[in-house]
Design a protein around this motif. Structure first.
Motif, short mmCIF file in Angstrom:
data_model
loop_
_atom_site.label_atom_id
_atom_site.label_comp_id
_atom_site.label_asym_id
_atom_site.label_seq_id
_atom_site.Cartn_x
_atom_site.Cartn_y
_atom_site.Cartn_z
N GLY A 119 33.47 24.94 108.96
CA GLY A 119 32.49 24.10 109.64
C GLY A 119 32.68 22.67 109.17
N ALA A 120 31.68 22.17 108.43
CA ALA A 120 31.74 20.79 107.96
C ALA A 120 32.36 20.72 106.56
N PRO A 121 33.03 19.60 106.24
CA PRO A 121 33.51 19.45 104.87
C PRO A 121 32.32 19.29 103.92
N VAL A 122 32.42 19.87 102.75
CA VAL A 122 31.36 19.79 101.75
C VAL A 122 31.75 18.78 100.67
N ASN A 123 32.86 19.04 100.03
CA ASN A 123 33.36 18.12 99.00
C ASN A 123 34.83 18.41 98.75
N ILE A 124 35.50 17.51 98.06
CA ILE A 124 36.84 17.79 97.57
C ILE A 124 36.83 17.60 96.06
N GLN A 125 37.68 18.36 95.39
CA GLN A 125 37.77 18.26 93.93
C GLN A 125 39.23 18.05 93.57
N VAL A 126 39.46 17.10 92.69
CA VAL A 126 40.81 16.67 92.35
C VAL A 126 41.06 16.91 90.87
N MET A 127 42.22 17.48 90.55
CA MET A 127 42.64 17.61 89.15
C MET A 127 43.95 16.85 88.98
N VAL A 128 43.99 15.96 88.00
CA VAL A 128 45.16 15.13 87.74
C VAL A 128 45.68 15.41 86.33
N LYS A 129 46.98 15.72 86.20
CA LYS A 129 47.50 16.03 84.87
C LYS A 129 48.06 14.79 84.20
N ASP A 130 47.51 14.47 83.06
CA ASP A 130 48.02 13.39 82.22
C ASP A 130 47.69 13.80 80.80
N SER A 131 48.68 14.40 80.13
CA SER A 131 48.42 15.06 78.85
C SER A 131 48.04 14.08 77.75
N LYS A 132 48.36 12.80 77.92
CA LYS A 132 47.94 11.82 76.92
C LYS A 132 46.53 11.30 77.23
N LYS A 133 46.38 10.82 78.45
CA LYS A 133 45.10 10.21 78.83
C LYS A 133 43.96 11.23 78.74
N TYR A 134 44.24 12.46 79.10
CA TYR A 134 43.18 13.48 79.17
C TYR A 134 43.37 14.56 78.09
N ALA A 135 43.91 14.15 76.95
CA ALA A 135 44.21 15.13 75.90
C ALA A 135 42.97 15.93 75.49
N ALA A 136 41.80 15.29 75.55
CA ALA A 136 40.58 15.95 75.10
C ALA A 136 40.13 17.06 76.04
N ASP A 144 35.26 14.71 91.63
CA ASP A 144 34.53 15.40 92.70
C ASP A 144 34.05 14.34 93.68
N PHE A 145 34.35 14.55 94.95
CA PHE A 145 34.05 13.54 95.96
C PHE A 145 33.37 14.17 97.16
N LYS A 146 32.31 13.50 97.62
CA LYS A 146 31.62 13.92 98.84
C LYS A 146 31.73 12.78 99.83
N ASP A 147 32.28 13.08 101.00
CA ASP A 147 32.37 12.06 102.04
C ASP A 147 33.09 10.81 101.55
N GLY A 148 34.10 11.03 100.70
CA GLY A 148 34.90 9.92 100.21
C GLY A 148 34.32 9.19 99.01
N LYS A 149 33.12 9.60 98.58
CA LYS A 149 32.50 8.88 97.45
C LYS A 149 32.41 9.78 96.23
N PRO A 150 32.66 9.22 95.04
CA PRO A 150 32.59 10.05 93.82
C PRO A 150 31.18 10.60 93.61
N SER A 151 31.12 11.83 93.12
CA SER A 151 29.83 12.43 92.78
C SER A 151 29.34 11.86 91.46
N SER A 152 28.17 12.32 91.04
CA SER A 152 27.50 11.73 89.88
C SER A 152 28.19 12.05 88.56
N GLU A 153 27.80 11.34 87.53
CA GLU A 153 28.32 11.59 86.19
C GLU A 153 27.92 13.00 85.74
N ALA A 154 26.72 13.42 86.09
CA ALA A 154 26.25 14.75 85.70
C ALA A 154 27.19 15.85 86.24
#
Lengths: 178, 178
Positions: A119-136, A144-154
């Motif tokens: 039906g309608a798009p709900v959201n898209i979720q993206v995972m990016v691998k960068d073992s240094k930047k995201y080591a933690a 997480d994006f809804k309608d092209g806009k990032p979702s909240s910090e929560a």
């Protein structure tokens, strides 16, 4: 009178253009998501398919597809773990809706057939691998994006904790569809 | 004794190689399907996503994805009907299976969550647009393949009659996922 009619026409046209709905799927946007700073990768909608899935909860009734960029797809095909830096996986989520049209077509051959489509798009979720930047966080940044806009910090605070149980598959739940 | 051991090793290796299972997904095969003569298009597994779907009947419990070649995807995006000659659409069908692993992960946040993923490949179905060659069937040739091999002539006799109700969308059921 002519001038007034002209102005009305101009205003109506501008209003019509302003009301034009942007494409429902999330176009590549510049705005980075919270915490990880992930942005929507350009052209993801045309990336190769990893797999499809369905999720049902009390709040969710979705059909889903995961696609990957070339680095991610190559890793999947070769069984490479962990995913190499530069891998990007995008999960697209839509509502799941019955297709009455399909059901009518199928019914003679398959009585009671239940066909569901997106039906309608709900959201898209993206995972990016960068073992240094995201080591933690296992080397992954999450967006997480809804309608092209990032979702909240929560929303973004929850990502890694949920993915942690998948650490034997480099924190990725989706397997490659055979 | 050494020579016998060597021969045993050779035979075992040959037997092992012979027993190697071909990839479950249908690789591009030469064998043309009945009636329309459609073959599996090389590289289809990496084509862009059109949409995803689910089908349930008394015999079928599947998750499905449709992908298209560049001509087909361009037509979908631009809303071009009929699809131009050279358009190819491939529908991939897998069994739909619960993911116990995902359900356990989701349960704290989403009690009773039901996550479904793809199991085994069932078949792929190919539609090829050639308005001259396939003029009698709306310009489309149809091919059904299981494990890389074309299905029977009986299966192929049914294709167009089932697709005919979709003539307002050039005999294609699947719409582009937003």
């Amino acid at each position: 009178m002519k001038r007034i009619a002209f102005l009305v026409a101009v205003v109506a046209t501008v209003a019509g253009v302003a009301a034009f709905k942007a494409p429902a799927s999330s176009p590549a946007g510049d705005e980075a998501a919270p915490i990880y700073g992930v942005t929507i990768p350009p052209g993801y909608r045309d990336w190769s398919l990893i797999s499809v899935a369905q999720l049902k909860t009390d709040k969710i009734d979705q059909l889903r597809a995961q696609v990957g960029n070339e680095i991610a797809i190559k890793a999947y095909k070769e069984g490479t773990l962990p995913f190499p830096d530069g891998s990007i996986i995008v999960a697209m989520h839509w509502t799941r809706v019955p297709s009455e049209f399909n059901n009518k077509v199928l019914d003679p051959a398959f009585p009671g057939a239940q066909s569901f489509v997106v039906g309608a798009p709900v959201n898209i979720q993206v995972m990016v691998k960068d073992s240094k930047k995201y080591a933690a966080t296992g080397g992954w940044g999450f967006g997480d994006f809804k309608d092209g806009k990032p979702s909240s910090e929560a929303v973004h605070k929850a990502c890694f904790a949920c993915h942690e149980p998948a650490k034997d598959h480099d924190f990725v739940f989706t397997h490659y569809a055979p």
